[in-house]
Design a protein around this motif. Structure first.
Motif, PDB file in Angstrom:
ATOM      1  N   ILE A   1     121.147 113.369 140.657  1.00 35.33           N
ATOM      2  CA  ILE A   1     120.337 112.242 141.123  1.00 35.33           C
ATOM      3  C   ILE A   1     118.939 112.762 141.449  1.00 35.33           C
ATOM      4  N   MET A   2     117.947 111.944 141.076  1.00 34.25           N
ATOM      5  CA  MET A   2     116.558 112.255 141.353  1.00 34.25           C
ATOM      6  C   MET A   2     116.004 111.178 142.281  1.00 34.25           C
TER       7      MET A   2
ATOM      8  N   LEU B   1     110.257 120.891 151.534  1.00 36.20           N
ATOM      9  CA  LEU B   1     110.839 119.950 150.572  1.00 36.20           C
ATOM     10  C   LEU B   1     111.847 120.676 149.684  1.00 36.20           C
ATOM     11  N   ALA B   2     111.525 121.895 149.303  1.00 33.78           N
ATOM     12  CA  ALA B   2     112.436 122.672 148.461  1.00 33.78           C
ATOM     13  C   ALA B   2     113.754 122.949 149.172  1.00 33.78           C
ATOM     14  N   LYS B   3     113.683 123.149 150.484  1.00 35.02           N
ATOM     15  CA  LYS B   3     114.912 123.413 151.240  1.00 35.02           C
ATOM     16  C   LYS B   3     115.821 122.199 151.301  1.00 35.02           C
ATOM     17  N   SER B   4     115.249 121.003 151.179  1.00 35.50           N
ATOM     18  CA  SER B   4     116.036 119.782 151.357  1.00 35.50           C
ATOM     19  C   SER B   4     116.792 119.372 150.102  1.00 35.50           C
ATOM     20  N   VAL B   5     116.474 119.946 148.962  1.00 35.33           N
ATOM     21  CA  VAL B   5     117.095 119.522 147.707  1.00 35.33           C
ATOM     22  C   VAL B   5     118.139 120.532 147.256  1.00 35.33           C
ATOM     23  N   ASP B   6     119.043 120.070 146.405  1.00 41.72           N
ATOM     24  CA  ASP B   6     120.066 120.961 145.861  1.00 41.72           C
ATOM     25  C   ASP B   6     119.491 121.842 144.748  1.00 41.72           C
ATOM     26  N   PHE B   7     118.498 121.348 144.093  1.00 38.51           N
ATOM     27  CA  PHE B   7     117.804 122.131 143.064  1.00 38.51           C
ATOM     28  C   PHE B   7     116.371 121.593 142.964  1.00 38.51           C
ATOM     29  N   ILE B   8     115.469 122.431 142.504  1.00 39.17           N
ATOM     30  CA  ILE B   8     114.057 122.052 142.358  1.00 39.17           C
ATOM     31  C   ILE B   8     113.847 121.470 140.961  1.00 39.17           C
ATOM     32  N   THR B   9     113.223 120.318 140.919  1.00 33.10           N
ATOM     33  CA  THR B   9     112.845 119.701 139.627  1.00 33.10           C
ATOM     34  C   THR B   9     111.325 119.728 139.530  1.00 33.10           C
TER      35      THR B   9
ATOM     36  N   ILE C   1     116.275 125.973 139.418  1.00 27.88           N
ATOM     37  CA  ILE C   1     115.064 125.237 139.043  1.00 27.88           C
ATOM     38  C   ILE C   1     115.290 124.576 137.689  1.00 27.88           C
ATOM     39  N   VAL C   2     115.046 123.285 137.637  1.00 19.07           N
ATOM     40  CA  VAL C   2     115.132 122.496 136.404  1.00 19.07           C
ATOM     41  C   VAL C   2     113.722 121.979 136.078  1.00 19.07           C
ATOM     42  N   ILE C   3     113.365 122.119 134.831  1.00 17.62           N
ATOM     43  CA  ILE C   3     112.083 121.527 134.411  1.00 17.62           C
ATOM     44  C   ILE C   3     112.326 120.051 134.130  1.00 17.62           C
ATOM     45  N   GLY C   4     111.786 119.210 134.975  1.00 18.70           N
ATOM     46  CA  GLY C   4     112.040 117.765 134.845  1.00 18.70           C
ATOM     47  C   GLY C   4     111.195 117.101 133.777  1.00 18.70           C
ATOM     48  N   GLU C   5     110.019 117.640 133.525  1.00 23.39           N
ATOM     49  CA  GLU C   5     109.149 117.143 132.455  1.00 23.39           C
ATOM     50  C   GLU C   5     108.369 118.305 131.868  1.00 23.39           C
ATOM     51  N   ILE C   6     108.419 118.436 130.571  1.00 28.10           N
ATOM     52  CA  ILE C   6     107.552 119.373 129.868  1.00 28.10           C
ATOM     53  C   ILE C   6     107.282 118.790 128.496  1.00 28.10           C
ATOM     54  N   GLY C   7     106.028 118.837 128.086  1.00 27.96           N
ATOM     55  CA  GLY C   7     105.697 118.242 126.803  1.00 27.96           C
ATOM     56  C   GLY C   7     104.210 118.311 126.516  1.00 27.96           C
ATOM     57  N   TRP C   8     103.829 117.595 125.476  1.00 30.41           N
ATOM     58  CA  TRP C   8     102.439 117.559 125.007  1.00 30.41           C
ATOM     59  C   TRP C   8     102.234 116.228 124.279  1.00 30.41           C
ATOM     60  N   PRO C   9     101.119 115.547 124.510  1.00 28.39           N
ATOM     61  CA  PRO C   9     100.908 114.250 123.845  1.00 28.39           C
ATOM     62  C   PRO C   9     100.437 114.421 122.403  1.00 28.39           C
ATOM     63  N   SER C  10     100.774 113.459 121.579  1.00 27.36           N
ATOM     64  CA  SER C  10     100.340 113.484 120.177  1.00 27.36           C
ATOM     65  C   SER C  10      99.014 112.776 119.976  1.00 27.36           C
ATOM     66  N   ASP C  11      98.513 112.124 121.005  1.00 22.63           N
ATOM     67  CA  ASP C  11      97.214 111.453 120.911  1.00 22.63           C
ATOM     68  C   ASP C  11      96.640 111.329 122.314  1.00 22.63           C
TER      69      ASP C  11
ATOM     70  N   PRO D   1     124.677 116.733 142.846  1.00 23.03           N
ATOM     71  CA  PRO D   1     123.439 117.359 143.327  1.00 23.03           C
ATOM     72  C   PRO D   1     122.288 116.360 143.333  1.00 23.03           C
ATOM     73  N   VAL D   2     121.427 116.508 144.343  1.00 23.02           N
ATOM     74  CA  VAL D   2     120.292 115.591 144.515  1.00 23.02           C
ATOM     75  C   VAL D   2     119.004 116.405 144.577  1.00 23.02           C
ATOM     76  N   SER D   3     117.951 115.882 143.921  1.00 19.03           N
ATOM     77  CA  SER D   3     116.652 116.534 143.935  1.00 19.03           C
ATOM     78  C   SER D   3     115.563 115.464 143.930  1.00 19.03           C
ATOM     79  N   THR D   4     114.325 115.883 143.862  1.00 18.60           N
ATOM     80  CA  THR D   4     113.171 115.014 143.610  1.00 18.60           C
ATOM     81  C   THR D   4     112.260 115.778 142.665  1.00 18.60           C
ATOM     82  N   ALA D   5     111.387 115.073 141.964  1.00 21.17           N
ATOM     83  CA  ALA D   5     110.560 115.706 140.935  1.00 21.17           C
ATOM     84  C   ALA D   5     109.099 115.696 141.348  1.00 21.17           C
ATOM     85  N   GLU D   6     108.471 116.883 141.283  1.00 24.25           N
ATOM     86  CA  GLU D   6     107.050 117.033 141.609  1.00 24.25           C
ATOM     87  C   GLU D   6     106.452 118.139 140.732  1.00 24.25           C
ATOM     88  N   PRO D   7     105.137 118.145 140.561  1.00 31.39           N
ATOM     89  CA  PRO D   7     104.497 119.262 139.855  1.00 31.39           C
ATOM     90  C   PRO D   7     104.662 120.564 140.635  1.00 31.39           C
ATOM     91  N   TRP D   8     104.397 121.656 139.972  1.00 27.70           N
ATOM     92  CA  TRP D   8     104.634 122.977 140.551  1.00 27.70           C
ATOM     93  C   TRP D   8     103.858 123.207 141.843  1.00 27.70           C
TER      94      TRP D   8
END
Length: 899
Positions: A155-156, A202-210, A245-255, A186-193
């Protein structure tokens, strides 16, 4: 004895050219085909598939899954239907076993149930914002959905809520604890690095870092983006050892726009993602690709790039394969073939009219046309690959239409350039040879309309007319709307002194302006007159004017003749010199080229008109402020020919200041638009054959640059408004694509090059005077643009008489005269600096936009500069004093006495 000075077609030369027409036509085809082949080759070379990208053959770790389709958006509360969601889930399941969602609103809460049996593990997301009640409902629903569906594995709670400032960290920790207490995954939240590094609690409160790792948003170039992501991930492992640590978003735009050195494209997206997939596979990294499908609804919040992060398009087409070559524009070949074929047809349609053109001119023209066509085709290709709302489609469509008009203008200007410089034969050249003594010549009635003109100036004009080497003529001086007798009485007295050939009429307050006076003169013309001559009140004519030009009327097809407007007060002032050469360009180049297709512009001075033709056309058009040009077009429509001699037979005086110069051109442009409206059927209707194709071409394309000035005025307003958005709200307002910006810059510099080339070939002046003429013409752009809009949508304009022989204004008056242009110049430069500093001059789009604003400011800089130059003291011109004579008492005609 009857004498005719013929139009010299250079018969022997024309015959020789006709004998070679087949060869010349072949040369045209060779030039056109060669340019087309080169253009297609450039298309092909710039759209080659990229093959040096490492392939990936494994399974994708996971997708960020937002299943919104065209027309759907959470902002509009329009959510995907269950059938759409299920179809997207099946597509995702072909590439991965993991998906991540962002909310359980609408039917999105059914995703776990719909995914049942597809082998998909769901990381279920709850969307949190600044609305506490909505957040509470969202959290309650996510607990319910997670507990009811065994395929929910994680859950996020929230997505970038701390980054946006929607939820404070302590409150977010409480929400995470609440969900953890009510679920068994497991529960986490998603934020930039950087948010994680800034908030270890915040990192202590989650089961894993997203963590979100999106180097593009940070301006990192694609070449080093993977290394940057690895570095950020290593920072988190160092800061939180032992934490999953899970990467919740990684990518690159095509335009999207460039951000720093980061450039969005399909190739860059494919390269970054394939490289990352291989890295993640080798290092057993858990991740979710940002994202499965393009989501254009995000562009309203995060800019254009936000809609293009998907591995699949909005239509669920895969953008690139995991192996094999990658293309930025797979459909390029269709646009290339279409562009090359259409521009080839346009090239041959015009070159076919001038088979005598030199090979160099044909090659230059064919190359320019293909280049201009390719620019428009690339714009249309980009539009075809861009997600557009109805509003955006309307805006882009309007801009594309503007680019289409720009293409037509550039092709027309290019053809004018090459046929003027590289044309071999002048088929309608008229050599004005004075008729020998004793030749029978027609009666000419010369009409001189005046209104509040300085008497001493008119006397000089009348004296020159009295010295004409021509027997059979009369001069009618028609004064209208001059209320002060002290102005017109000296002219009346001078006419009486000159003898019976000179007749004076004062009309008092009289309608119709100049055309009204000329129509009055037409009614007073001697019955045996066959030709009507018109000159302005400041012109001093050469003695052989009539003897040289009147013989042209021995050809019954000739309706009017025209000689150049020329000037005698190029007195050493820089301002007058600029004007002198600016005027000269049209008569030395433009009119000569137009004459080849019997399409010259008639002017209100140094013109002769067949009286019968003028009467048949009901005289001068009093509704039109440029009655001379309107008459010329009407005579063409009636089937008459015109004769143009580039030899000067008379010289007048130029406007004394920038205001007068500007008003004169305003009147010409306004009148041209009224004429265009009045003759629209003859000009634009392909089934109306009153005008030849060549005449239509020249009248439309000849005035098209003025319409370009009008569009420039509109685009300046749009550019300034958009610049405000770029400064005030740089997230919502993005720079237009480069293909919209580059043509406006290119057009400006093409026009400058065109002017310099034409002047170098046809106008006898040096480089400094060529540049000065270009600046003088540029200074009028704003006034012309306003006049065009006024003329297209208005039927009323006060007659703006051009002042003659006034004292130069003071310097401060020069600035005041250009105050409107000065205001827009300051405003444009302020916008340029504001955009540049707001965006740190960092990207190509920023610099291009600032270049566009600077280019748009140049006409206003020219206006202010020329106005200041006009205000500078000039050498005092010597005036020829009229001889002192006793006043002559005479009867003066007044309309009250009858017509």
């Amino acid at each position: 004895m009857t004498y005719q000075s013929p139009i010299q077609p250079q018969k022997a030369k024309v015959s020789a050219v006709k004998a070679r027409n087949g060869l010349m036509s072949s040369g045209s085809w060779a030039a056109a085909l060669g340019a087309g082949i080169v253009a297609f080759g450039i298309w092909a070379s710039t759209n080659q598939p990229v093959t040096n990208i490492a392939p990936y053959t494994g399974e994708i770790g996971g997708f960020a899954f937002s299943p919104f389709h065209a027309g759907e958006s959470p902002a509009a509360n329009v959510y995907p239907k269950p059938a759409e969601i299920k179809s997207d889930l099946k597509l995702a399941a072909r590439y991965t076993h993991n998906i991540r969602t962002y909310t359980v609103e609408g039917d999105l809460g059914t995703i776990p149930a719909l995914a049942e049996g597809m082998g998909l593990n769901v990381t279920l997301g709850a969307w949190l914002d600044r609305h506490d009640n909505a957040n509470a409902a969202e959290l309650a629903k996510i607990v319910q959905v997670a507990n009811a569906n065994p395929d929910v594995k994680q859950i996020m709670v929230g997505n970038e809520t701390v980054l946006r400032g929607d939820v404070a960290v302590p409150q977010l920790i409480q929400d995470i604890k609440l969900v953890k207490a009510q679920t068994h995954v497991p529960v986490s939240t998603a934020e930039p690095w950087h948010v994680w590094l800034a908030h270890p609690e915040l990192a202590k409160s989650v089961d894993f870092i997203t963590v979100h790792l999106l180097p593009y948003w940070e301006g990192v170039p694609e070449q080093t983006a993977l290394a940057d992501a690895q570095h950020r991930l290593a920072q988190l492992h160092t800061a939180f050892p032992g934490k999953k640590i899970v990467i919740g978003e990684i990518g690159w735009p095509s335009d999207g726009i460039d951000i720093g050195a980061a450039r969005a494209s399909t190739v860059n997206q494919a390269r970054f993602m394939r490289d990352f997939f291989n890295y993640a596979q080798a290092n057993h990294i858990n991740y979710f690709v940002m994202e499965a499908f393009d989501q254009p609804w995000k562009t309203a919040f995060e800019g254009r790039a936000a809609g293009y992060w998907g591995m699949f398009t909005l239509d669920r087409q895969q953008k690139w394969s995991l192996t094999g070559p990658v293309e930025n524009n797979p459909a390029w070949i269709f646009y290339a073939l279409g562009s090359v074929a259409l521009m080839l047809a346009a090239t041959m349609a015009l070159l076919g009219r001038r088979p005598d053109m030199r090979v160099a001119g044909k090659l230059i023209f064919a190359g320019l046309v293909q280049g201009f066509g390719a620019a428009l085709a690339m714009l249309l290709m980009v539009m075809g690959e861009t997600y557009l709302s109805l509003t955006a489609a309307a805006v882009w469509g309007g801009l594309a239409l503007g680019q289409g008009l720009l293409l037509f203008l550039l092709i027309a200007d290019s053809f004018d350039l090459v046929e003027t410089i590289f044309g071999r034969v002048q088929k309608r050249h008229y050599e004005p040879i004075p008729a020998p003594a004793g030749t029978k010549l027609p009666m000419v009635s010369i009409h001189l309309p005046i209104c509040n003109e300085p008497p001493q100036m008119v006397r000089l004009t009348l004296d020159a007319l009295a010295n004409l080497d021509y027997e059979n003529f009369e001069v009618l001086v028609i004064d209208n709307n001059t209320m002060d007798p002290h102005i017109w009485e000296p002219v009346a007295e001078h006419c009486a002194r000159l003898g019976p050939k000179f007749r004076f009429f004062t009309l008092g307050k009289y309608k119709g302006f100049k055309a009204g006076a000329l129509n009055f003169g037409l009614r007073q013309t001697a019955p045996d007159a066959e030709i009507i001559g018109v000159i302005d009140s400041d012109y001093i004519v050469e003695p052989d004017w009539l003897r040289s030009m009147a013989p042209a009327f021995n050809n019954p097809k000739v309706g009017f003749t025209q000689s150049p407007q020329d000037y005698r007060d190029n007195d050493g002032s820089f301002f007058k010199r600029l004007m002198f050469w600016e005027y000269a360009g049209f008569f030395h180049a433009g009119m000569v080229t137009r004459n080849e297709r019997n399409a010259i512009i008639q002017h209100g001075t140094m013109t002769l008109v067949r009286k019968a033709a003028l009467v048949n056309e009901n005289g001068w058009a009093e509704w039109c402020i440029t009655e001379d040009s309107q008459l010329g077009l009407r005579l063409f429509r009636a089937g008459y020919e015109a004769v143009y001699s580039k030899k000067s037979f008379g010289k007048g005086v130029m406007p004394d200041d920038f205001n007068a110069f500007r008003k004169q051109r305003y009147r010409w442009a306004y009148g041209a638009m009224r004429i265009t409206r009045a003759n629209a059927n003859a000009l634009f209707n392909p089934f109306n054959h009153e005008l030849t194709l060549g005449q239509k071409w020249h009248f439309i394309t000849g005035w098209l640059p003025w319409m370009g000035d009008a569009l420039g005025l509109m685009f300046l307003g749009m550019g300034l408004a958009w610049s405000v958005g770029l400064i005030v709200d740089p997230v919502r307002f993005e720079f237009p694509i480069a293909l919209f910006m580059l043509p406006s810059i290119g057009l400006f510099f093409f026009k400058i090059v065109q002017i310099l080339a034409l002047y170098a070939n046809r106008v006898p002046c040096g480089l400094a005077d060529r540049l000065g003429a270009a600046v003088a013409g540029l200074a009028l752009s704003h006034s012309i643009g306003k006049a065009v809009w006024k003329g297209l949508f208005s039927n009323s304009l006060p007659f703006l008489r051009t002042p003659k022989m006034k004292n130069a204004p003071a310097l401060v008056q020069g600035l005041v005269m250009a105050r409107e242009e000065l205001f827009l110049l300051v405003l444009t430069w302020a916008a340029l600096l504001g955009v540049g500093f707001t965006h740190h001059w960092a990207t190509l789009e920023t610099r291009l936009w600032c270049a566009v604003l600077f280019t748009q400011s140049l006409p206003y800089l020219a206006s202010v500069s020329v106005s200041i130059l006009a205000a500078m003291p000039a050498p005092v011109a010597k005036q020829v004093a009229a001889p002192a004579q006793e006043p002559v008492r005479m009867g003066v005609f007044h309309p009250a006495a009858g017509d």
